[in-house]
Design a protein around this motif. Structure first.
Motif, PDB file in Angstrom:
ATOM      1  N   GLU A 307       0.827  -1.205   0.000  1.00  0.00           N
ATOM      2  CA  GLU A 307       0.000   0.000   0.000  1.00  0.00           C
ATOM      3  C   GLU A 307       0.861   1.255   0.000  1.00  0.00           C
ATOM      4  N   ARG A 308       1.955   1.223   0.759  1.00  0.00           N
ATOM      5  CA  ARG A 308       2.845   2.395   0.802  1.00  0.00           C
ATOM      6  C   ARG A 308       3.458   2.646  -0.572  1.00  0.00           C
ATOM      7  N   LEU A 309       3.981   1.599  -1.213  1.00  0.00           N
ATOM      8  CA  LEU A 309       4.594   1.765  -2.524  1.00  0.00           C
ATOM      9  C   LEU A 309       3.568   2.157  -3.576  1.00  0.00           C
ATOM     10  N   LEU A 310       2.396   1.559  -3.470  1.00  0.00           N
ATOM     11  CA  LEU A 310       1.338   1.895  -4.416  1.00  0.00           C
ATOM     12  C   LEU A 310       0.975   3.369  -4.325  1.00  0.00           C
ATOM     13  N   GLY A 311       0.964   3.897  -3.107  1.00  0.00           N
ATOM     14  CA  GLY A 311       0.699   5.322  -2.935  1.00  0.00           C
ATOM     15  C   GLY A 311       1.726   6.182  -3.643  1.00  0.00           C
ATOM     16  N   LEU A 312       3.001   5.750  -3.619  1.00  0.00           N
ATOM     17  CA  LEU A 312       4.059   6.508  -4.285  1.00  0.00           C
ATOM     18  C   LEU A 312       3.921   6.429  -5.803  1.00  0.00           C
ATOM     19  N   GLY A 317       2.074   8.981 -10.862  1.00  0.00           N
ATOM     20  CA  GLY A 317       1.099   8.985 -11.940  1.00  0.00           C
ATOM     21  C   GLY A 317       0.321  10.292 -11.998  1.00  0.00           C
ATOM     22  N   ARG A 318      -0.070  10.797 -10.838  1.00  0.00           N
ATOM     23  CA  ARG A 318      -0.801  12.080 -10.815  1.00  0.00           C
ATOM     24  C   ARG A 318       0.046  13.203 -11.380  1.00  0.00           C
ATOM     25  N   ILE A 346       7.151  -3.825  -5.841  1.00  0.00           N
ATOM     26  CA  ILE A 346       6.075  -3.357  -6.711  1.00  0.00           C
ATOM     27  C   ILE A 346       6.282  -3.996  -8.084  1.00  0.00           C
ATOM     28  N   ASP A 347       5.246  -4.607  -8.613  1.00  0.00           N
ATOM     29  CA  ASP A 347       5.351  -5.444  -9.815  1.00  0.00           C
ATOM     30  C   ASP A 347       4.519  -4.844 -10.943  1.00  0.00           C
ATOM     31  N   GLY A 348       4.851  -5.246 -12.167  1.00  0.00           N
ATOM     32  CA  GLY A 348       4.079  -4.802 -13.322  1.00  0.00           C
ATOM     33  C   GLY A 348       4.413  -3.397 -13.774  1.00  0.00           C
ATOM     34  N   ALA A 376      10.756   6.298 -12.645  1.00  0.00           N
ATOM     35  CA  ALA A 376      11.627   7.373 -12.195  1.00  0.00           C
ATOM     36  C   ALA A 376      10.981   8.173 -11.068  1.00  0.00           C
ATOM     37  N   GLY A 377       9.678   8.441 -11.193  1.00  0.00           N
ATOM     38  CA  GLY A 377       8.980   9.178 -10.141  1.00  0.00           C
ATOM     39  C   GLY A 377       8.999   8.430  -8.823  1.00  0.00           C
TER      40      GLY A 377
END
Length: 386
Positions: A307-312, A317-318, A346-348, A376-377
């Motif tokens: 969840e933490r990585l997904l938030g980053l 993306g934003r 984080i995969d994919g 990169a982000g």
């Protein structure tokens, strides 16, 4: 705000060069079962990445035995930025030698097709251009550790321990496997495989049928017990993918074999299915069973780390004006091993496309700048201590 939009523009401005890099790697054939070609291919890939990024600050190569070697390369981060990010990329593909002769890298509109272009030569190229862009744009970043493995498509038996060791030493692991239409993959099924061999007794089917013990008939009795392992409520699936046996229509079969693929989402299912497989016994005691079981990959399920990585990733993306979604998939990757250790992965993050392992395998050229920028982000945010 990250500098993801600047990275995207940088990659768009250099897209011709990136596509030439991709052509070089796709045309370097690296089938999983050809150690000789994997050795040649790995040397070619190392020459490519060091030409683009310079000599690494650390280099280790691990012998893969009959499988492809593991090459572990590290480049330093920006001054004052601690830690390292690991990117795991497999360079082996499912395609046999000679495929590229009648199927070279070909672009039609936005689609770029070729053997291994999506799974996962694009992921290697994206990782290289991510670091190149971060450097050229002077964006702070941690050290990058690139691990190139040569046996992912056949179970990662030689590379698994090296992947797990590197992940333990890194802040985060990035898996540049194909994306799910631009979404990241937060859940993957685990895999248990089994090979069953039945040894029977041959005899003449007409003259002496009672003297024989059919291995095929015995296998036919066993397969329903195997199929009964499926549990739709727990997302456990079973597939008997290959079945062989016998020597002639009028011969009671002396040998039969089958290959089984079982996918699990719940970790406890692994012990259950393995227990049942190990307990299989012949109905006809004149037959003998051999059962080879491989607990190949544990399932990958979301954690707090996810969840933490997904938030980053979503934040990056934003900054690109993009919405990054998530998907659960049935296929497994090396990310399964890392998630099972409770480590951040984080995969994919790889190419956007379709048809891995199929003749319509392709990526979308327009997706490459976006995917590099997302990576990169994320890395930039990690450098900021997120």
């Amino acid at each position: 705000m990250t500098h993801a939009a600047q990275v995207r523009k940088y990659v768009q401005d250099h897209l011709t060069e990136l596509l030439e890099d991709l052509r070089r790697l796709v045309h370097t054939e690296t089938p999983s079962n050809r150690k000789d070609l994997l050795q040649i291919g790995l040397a070619e890939i190392e020459d490519y990445v060091t030409t683009r990024l310079g000599e690494p600050s650390a280099r280790r190569q691990h012998e893969g035995g009959p499988r492809g070697d593991v090459l572990d390369l590290t480049w330093p981060g920006s001054p004052g930025v601690e830690g390292s990010v690991l990117s795991v990329c497999h360079y082996d593909t499912v395609w046999p030698e000679g495929t590229v002769e009648d199927w070279p890298l070909t672009q039609q509109g936005d689609e770029l097709s070729g053997p291994g272009v999506l799974d996962m030569k694009a992921g290697i190229v994206q990782t290289v251009w991510m670091l190149l862009a971060l450097r050229q744009l002077k964006i702070p970043h941690p050290a990058l550790r690139l691990m190139l493995t040569g046996d992912e498509e056949i179970g990662s038996l030689a590379s698994r321990r090296h992947i797990e060791a590197a992940a333990r030493e890194s802040q985060v692991t990035l898996i540049a496997e194909p994306s799910a239409g631009g979404d990241v993959k937060v859940q993957r099924k685990g895999t248990v495989t089994a090979d069953i061999v039945v040894h029977g007794i041959e005899s003449h089917a007409g003259l002496d049928p009672e003297k024989g013990a059919s291995a095929i008939h015995e296998m036919a009795r066993l397969i329903p017990s195997v199929l009964a392992l499926a549990d739709p409520d727990l997302a456990t699936t079973v597939n008997v993918g290959l079945l062989a046996g016998g020597s002639g229509r009028n011969v009671v079969a002396g040998l039969a074999s089958c290959q089984i693929d079982i996918r699990i989402q719940e970790p406890q299912e692994e012990d259950r299915v393995v227990g049942v497989l190990e307990a299989l016994a012949p109905h006809d005691d004149r037959c003998r069973l051999e059962i080879m079981i491989d607990r190949n990959r544990p399932p990958m399920n979301p954690t707090e780390q996810t969840e933490r990585l997904l938030g980053l990733v979503k934040r990056a993306g934003r900054d690109l004006g993009e919405v990054v979604g998530t998907q659960a998939v049935g296929g497994a990757s090396d990310g399964n091993y890392i998630a099972a250790l409770g480590l951040p992965v984080i995969d994919g993050l790889g190419g956007i496309g379709d048809g891995p392992h199929a003749r319509h395998e392709h990526i979308q050229v327009s997706g490459l700048p976006r995917q590099v920028a997302l990576m990169a982000g994320l890395v930039e945010l990690l450098a900021d201590g997120h």
